[in-house]
Enzyme design. Structure first.
Site, PDB file in Angstrom:
ATOM      1  N   GLY A  13       0.704  -1.372   0.497  1.00 19.40           N
ATOM      2  CA  GLY A  13       0.123  -0.011   0.101  1.00 19.40           C
ATOM      3  C   GLY A  13       1.166   1.278   0.419  1.00 19.40           C
ATOM      4  O   GLY A  13       1.943   0.796  -0.035  1.00 19.40           O
ATOM      5  N   ASP A  38      -3.553 -12.515   3.545  1.00 17.88           N
ATOM      6  CA  ASP A  38      -3.961 -12.159   3.362  1.00 17.88           C
ATOM      7  C   ASP A  38      -5.045 -11.577   4.686  1.00 17.88           C
ATOM      8  O   ASP A  38      -5.490 -13.274   5.657  1.00 17.88           O
ATOM      9  CB  ASP A  38      -4.881 -13.426   2.645  1.00 17.88           C
ATOM     10  CG  ASP A  38      -7.095 -12.882   2.213  1.00 17.88           C
ATOM     11  OD1 ASP A  38      -6.706 -11.108   2.086  1.00 17.88           O
ATOM     12  OD2 ASP A  38      -7.786 -13.698   1.597  1.00 17.88           O
ATOM     13  N   TYR A  63      -8.661  -1.789   4.207  1.00 15.83           N
ATOM     14  CA  TYR A  63      -9.495  -2.425   3.305  1.00 15.83           C
ATOM     15  C   TYR A  63      -9.575  -0.704   3.251  1.00 15.83           C
ATOM     16  O   TYR A  63     -11.105  -0.342   4.098  1.00 15.83           O
ATOM     17  CB  TYR A  63     -10.561  -3.898   3.843  1.00 15.83           C
ATOM     18  CG  TYR A  63     -11.708  -3.289   2.816  1.00 15.83           C
ATOM     19  CD1 TYR A  63     -12.430  -4.703   1.774  1.00 15.83           C
ATOM     20  CD2 TYR A  63     -12.859  -2.177   2.247  1.00 15.83           C
ATOM     21  CE1 TYR A  63     -13.157  -4.197   0.995  1.00 15.83           C
ATOM     22  CE2 TYR A  63     -13.590  -2.894   1.044  1.00 15.83           C
ATOM     23  CZ  TYR A  63     -14.202  -3.231   0.254  1.00 15.83           C
ATOM     24  OH  TYR A  63     -14.986  -3.298  -0.574  1.00 15.83           O
ATOM     25  N   TYR A 101      -3.064   1.261  12.532  1.00 16.36           N
ATOM     26  CA  TYR A 101      -3.620   2.511  11.714  1.00 16.36           C
ATOM     27  C   TYR A 101      -5.019   2.793  11.496  1.00 16.36           C
ATOM     28  O   TYR A 101      -5.623   1.906  11.911  1.00 16.36           O
ATOM     29  CB  TYR A 101      -2.814   3.138  10.443  1.00 16.36           C
ATOM     30  CG  TYR A 101      -0.901   2.842  10.430  1.00 16.36           C
ATOM     31  CD1 TYR A 101      -0.308   4.800  10.743  1.00 16.36           C
ATOM     32  CD2 TYR A 101      -0.850   1.815  10.465  1.00 16.36           C
ATOM     33  CE1 TYR A 101       0.339   4.785  10.900  1.00 16.36           C
ATOM     34  CE2 TYR A 101       0.677   2.328  10.310  1.00 16.36           C
ATOM     35  CZ  TYR A 101       1.845   2.870  10.686  1.00 16.36           C
ATOM     36  OH  TYR A 101       3.127   3.160  10.773  1.00 16.36           O
ATOM     37  N   THR A 103      -7.920   6.250  11.561  1.00 18.94           N
ATOM     38  CA  THR A 103      -8.988   6.717  10.510  1.00 18.94           C
ATOM     39  C   THR A 103      -9.733   8.077  11.402  1.00 18.94           C
ATOM     40  O   THR A 103     -10.599   7.692  12.427  1.00 18.94           O
ATOM     41  CB  THR A 103      -9.514   6.620   9.613  1.00 18.94           C
ATOM     42  OG1 THR A 103     -10.435   7.218   8.680  1.00 18.94           O
ATOM     43  CG2 THR A 103     -10.475   5.232   9.909  1.00 18.94           C
ATOM     44  N   ASP A 104      -9.790   9.021  10.466  1.00 19.96           N
ATOM     45  CA  ASP A 104     -10.652  10.390  10.867  1.00 19.96           C
ATOM     46  C   ASP A 104     -11.521  10.315  10.675  1.00 19.96           C
ATOM     47  O   ASP A 104     -13.240  10.526  11.417  1.00 19.96           O
ATOM     48  CB  ASP A 104      -9.854  11.883   9.772  1.00 19.96           C
ATOM     49  CG  ASP A 104     -10.451  11.460   8.687  1.00 19.96           C
ATOM     50  OD1 ASP A 104      -9.540  10.262   8.225  1.00 19.96           O
ATOM     51  OD2 ASP A 104     -10.387  12.399   7.894  1.00 19.96           O
ATOM     52  N   TYR A 127     -16.552   1.507   6.240  1.00 19.59           N
ATOM     53  CA  TYR A 127     -15.178   1.679   6.446  1.00 19.59           C
ATOM     54  C   TYR A 127     -15.020   1.881   8.255  1.00 19.59           C
ATOM     55  O   TYR A 127     -14.258   1.929   8.778  1.00 19.59           O
ATOM     56  CB  TYR A 127     -14.770   2.685   5.472  1.00 19.59           C
ATOM     57  CG  TYR A 127     -13.213   2.804   5.930  1.00 19.59           C
ATOM     58  CD1 TYR A 127     -11.879   2.404   5.684  1.00 19.59           C
ATOM     59  CD2 TYR A 127     -13.004   3.707   5.968  1.00 19.59           C
ATOM     60  CE1 TYR A 127     -11.149   2.317   5.580  1.00 19.59           C
ATOM     61  CE2 TYR A 127     -11.799   5.112   6.334  1.00 19.59           C
ATOM     62  CZ  TYR A 127     -10.937   3.636   5.862  1.00 19.59           C
ATOM     63  OH  TYR A 127      -9.325   4.240   6.030  1.00 19.59           O
ATOM     64  N   TRP A 152      -6.619  12.026   5.412  1.00 18.04           N
ATOM     65  CA  TRP A 152      -6.465  12.101   3.786  1.00 18.04           C
ATOM     66  C   TRP A 152      -4.953  11.910   3.303  1.00 18.04           C
ATOM     67  O   TRP A 152      -4.264  12.620   3.234  1.00 18.04           O
ATOM     68  CB  TRP A 152      -6.678  13.271   3.395  1.00 18.04           C
ATOM     69  CG  TRP A 152      -7.859  14.058   4.096  1.00 18.04           C
ATOM     70  CD1 TRP A 152      -8.553  12.860   4.556  1.00 18.04           C
ATOM     71  CD2 TRP A 152      -8.431  15.377   3.957  1.00 18.04           C
ATOM     72  NE1 TRP A 152     -10.504  14.144   4.885  1.00 18.04           N
ATOM     73  CE2 TRP A 152     -10.510  15.560   4.620  1.00 18.04           C
ATOM     74  CE3 TRP A 152      -8.111  16.639   3.409  1.00 18.04           C
ATOM     75  CZ2 TRP A 152     -10.873  16.592   4.241  1.00 18.04           C
ATOM     76  CZ3 TRP A 152      -9.157  17.541   2.618  1.00 18.04           C
ATOM     77  CH2 TRP A 152     -10.576  17.567   3.740  1.00 18.04           C
TER      78      TRP A 152
HETATM   79  N1  LIG Z   1      -6.281   6.565   2.519  1.00 18.83           N
HETATM   80  C1  LIG Z   1      -6.301   6.870   2.969  1.00 18.83           C
HETATM   81  O1  LIG Z   1      -7.248   8.666   2.908  1.00 18.83           O
HETATM   82  C2  LIG Z   1      -6.493   7.451   5.135  1.00 18.83           C
HETATM   83  C3  LIG Z   1      -6.883   8.020   5.422  1.00 18.83           C
HETATM   84  C4  LIG Z   1      -6.844   7.763   7.012  1.00 18.83           C
HETATM   85  C5  LIG Z   1      -6.498   6.698   7.390  1.00 18.83           C
HETATM   86  N2  LIG Z   1      -6.041   5.699   6.618  1.00 18.83           N
HETATM   87  C6  LIG Z   1      -5.554   4.030   7.105  1.00 18.83           C
HETATM   88  O2  LIG Z   1      -3.663   4.480   6.831  1.00 18.83           O
HETATM   89  C7  LIG Z   1      -3.419   3.086   6.561  1.00 18.83           C
HETATM   90  C8  LIG Z   1      -2.121   3.299   5.564  1.00 18.83           C
HETATM   91  O3  LIG Z   1      -3.608   3.433   4.224  1.00 18.83           O
HETATM   92  P1  LIG Z   1      -3.518   3.292   2.478  1.00 18.83           P
HETATM   93  O4  LIG Z   1      -3.093   5.032   1.972  1.00 18.83           O
HETATM   94  O5  LIG Z   1      -2.044   3.233   2.712  1.00 18.83           O
HETATM   95  O6  LIG Z   1      -3.507   2.383   2.137  1.00 18.83           O
HETATM   96  P2  LIG Z   1      -4.308   2.133   0.619  1.00 18.83           P
HETATM   97  O7  LIG Z   1      -3.050   2.457  -0.105  1.00 18.83           O
HETATM   98  O8  LIG Z   1      -5.113   1.482   0.570  1.00 18.83           O
HETATM   99  O9  LIG Z   1      -3.137  -0.123   0.947  1.00 18.83           O
HETATM  100  C9  LIG Z   1      -3.755  -0.824   1.704  1.00 18.83           C
HETATM  101  C10 LIG Z   1      -2.969  -2.191   1.746  1.00 18.83           C
HETATM  102  O10 LIG Z   1      -4.062  -3.090   2.618  1.00 18.83           O
HETATM  103  C11 LIG Z   1      -4.068  -4.965   1.610  1.00 18.83           C
HETATM  104  N3  LIG Z   1      -5.021  -4.992   2.082  1.00 18.83           N
HETATM  105  C12 LIG Z   1      -6.539  -5.290   1.251  1.00 18.83           C
HETATM  106  N4  LIG Z   1      -6.902  -5.801   1.640  1.00 18.83           N
HETATM  107  C13 LIG Z   1      -6.144  -6.853   2.560  1.00 18.83           C
HETATM  108  C14 LIG Z   1      -5.800  -8.132   2.696  1.00 18.83           C
HETATM  109  N5  LIG Z   1      -7.338  -8.842   3.250  1.00 18.83           N
HETATM  110  N6  LIG Z   1      -4.987  -8.775   3.195  1.00 18.83           N
HETATM  111  C15 LIG Z   1      -4.135  -8.233   2.880  1.00 18.83           C
HETATM  112  N7  LIG Z   1      -3.748  -6.984   2.760  1.00 18.83           N
HETATM  113  C16 LIG Z   1      -4.562  -6.555   2.278  1.00 18.83           C
HETATM  114  C17 LIG Z   1      -3.566  -4.033   0.175  1.00 18.83           C
HETATM  115  O11 LIG Z   1      -3.823  -4.620  -0.473  1.00 18.83           O
HETATM  116  P3  LIG Z   1      -3.924  -4.931  -2.452  1.00 18.83           P
HETATM  117  O12 LIG Z   1      -3.613  -3.300  -2.692  1.00 18.83           O
HETATM  118  O13 LIG Z   1      -3.008  -5.722  -2.690  1.00 18.83           O
HETATM  119  O14 LIG Z   1      -5.275  -5.634  -1.890  1.00 18.83           O
HETATM  120  C18 LIG Z   1      -3.214  -2.459   0.225  1.00 18.83           C
HETATM  121  O15 LIG Z   1      -1.642  -3.236  -0.344  1.00 18.83           O
HETATM  122  C19 LIG Z   1      -4.772   2.241   6.698  1.00 18.83           C
HETATM  123  O16 LIG Z   1      -4.868   2.068   7.973  1.00 18.83           O
HETATM  124  C20 LIG Z   1      -5.969   2.736   6.000  1.00 18.83           C
HETATM  125  O17 LIG Z   1      -7.543   2.176   6.912  1.00 18.83           O
HETATM  126  C21 LIG Z   1      -5.810   5.325   5.443  1.00 18.83           C
END
Ligand SMILES: NC(=O)c1ccc[n+]([C@@H]2O[C@H](COP(=O)([O-])OP(=O)(O)OC[C@H]3O[C@@H](n4cnc5c(N)ncnc54)[C@H](OP(=O)(O)O)[C@@H]3O)[C@@H](O)[C@H]2O)c1
Length: 292
Positions: A13, A38, A63, A101, A103-104, A127, A152
């Site tokens: 990710g 997984d 997710y 990690y 989220t807001d 979510y 974000w």
């Molecule tokens: N993105 C945002 O804006 C945001 C905001 C607030 C908090 N967060 C939190 O910050 C953290 C990092 O987020 P990010 O932005 O880096 O997310 P991301 O880029 O969407 O990456 C999430 C990763 O989780 C993996 N994943 C999903 N389903 C999975 C499964 N069943 N088994 C193993 N891996 C799985 C995905 O792998 P695949 O791609 O191979 O499925 C992806 O590599 C998360 O906890 C998220 O909730 C994110």
């Protein structure tokens, strides 16, 4: 400094990719992506953690498809809540800390004050609800944990607002962008570096981490605030893009998942505990874009 084995889940990710690099200073990183670990398979996760016996677990997998989760709640819950709980149980069993990690989106977005860690949670979407359940399962497991709630998140990889805007700004003359949701865009590299800095501060000489460290939930995002429209304007300026950006209210842009209007996070607890404050969001965005 701890030199043990670090299990990193979600290494593919946007945050995970950066963590792979920053955690390297703390130990041997065993980087897992969704193909190798997984999180939808709770018993598989349990087995894998027992096989690896890491001294630290860092879970950046989630997710994160907020709208899709509305129609796929079981899968979102399996990854965001059940798997987080299993990682925490196994961390407790090993005596290894868990970094996770959140989220807001655990908040309902009411008011205008920045949310503090102890404020009441009331997620508006699947979510957010599954992420909150994950937080609660981790706390209930009794493992030493750091949960960083952020907002974000963007970077130069994966799927995020910066990359979507850059594509749309090339394709269109005019874009309507939400102007009444307010929060802090956060560069995934800053998150990964802050994570490593916090861990370095609580690592003990000879290996492991300080059991008396101030474990718990922390808000962690770049400083300052803006709307999605303000974020888009900053991207347009940096890319010198020729596009009109029309401010839109949330109610004119219906999505399957409701989103909070007030996503401001108060990061004061992190600053008091670890003396750490992330740079302003505009500065982070400039640095990120410079890397293109
Ligand atoms: N993105 C945002 O804006 C945001 C905001 C607030 C908090 N967060 C939190 O910050 C953290 C990092 O987020 P990010 O932005 O880096 O997310 P991301 O880029 O969407 O990456 C999430 C990763 O989780 C993996 N994943 C999903 N389903 C999975 C499964 N069943 N088994 C193993 N891996 C799985 C995905 O792998 P695949 O791609 O191979 O499925 C992806 O590599 C998360 O906890 C998220 O909730 C994110």
């Amino acid at each position: 400094m701890s030199r043990g084995r670090i299990l990193l889940a979600g290494a593919g990710g946007q945050l995970g990719w950066e963590l792979r690099r920053t955690l390297g200073a703390l130990g041997e990183v065993v980087a897992m992506n969704s193909a190798t670990l997984d999180l939808g398979d709770a018993e598989g996760v349990r087995r894998r953690v027992r096989d690896l016996a890491p001294s630290l677990i860092v879970n950046s997998a989630a997710y994160t498809a907020v709208d899709k989760a509305e129609g796929d709640a079981a899968r979102a819950r399996a990854v965001n809540a059940v798997a987080a709980g299993v990682l925490a149980e196994e961390a407790a069993r090993l005596g290894a800390p868990l970094v996770h990690y959140s989220t807001d989106y655990v908040f309902d977005g009411s008011g205008t004050a920045p949310w503090r860690e102890d404020d009441g949670c009331a997620p508006l979407n699947v979510y957010g609800a599954t992420k909150l359940e994950g937080e609660r399962l981790i706390a209930a497991s009794g493992c030493a944990h750091l949960i960083f709630r952020t907002s974000w998140v963007y970077g130069l990889r994966g799927s995020n607002f910066l990359l979507t805007m850059r594509r749309l700004m090339r394709e269109r003359d005019e874009l309507g962008i939400i102007a009444d949701q307010v929060g802090a865009p956060t560069w995934c590299r800053d998150l990964a570096e802050a994570t490593a800095q916090v861990l370095a501060r609580i690592a003990v000489p000879g290996g492991g981490f300080d059991a008396a460290a101030p474990w718990g939930i922390y808000h962690l995002c770049n400083t300052g605030e803006t709307s999605w429209h303000g974020f888009a304007e900053a991207i347009r300026a940096l890319d010198d893009a020729d596009v009109r950006l029309l401010p839109m209210p949330t109610h004119d842009y219906p999505t399957p998942a409701r989103r909070p209007l007030n996503s401001r996070l108060d990061c004061g607890r992190l600053e008091r505990a670890f003396g750490l404050r992330l740079r302003p969001w505009r500065e982070a965005l400039e640095l990120c874009v410079e890397n293109t």
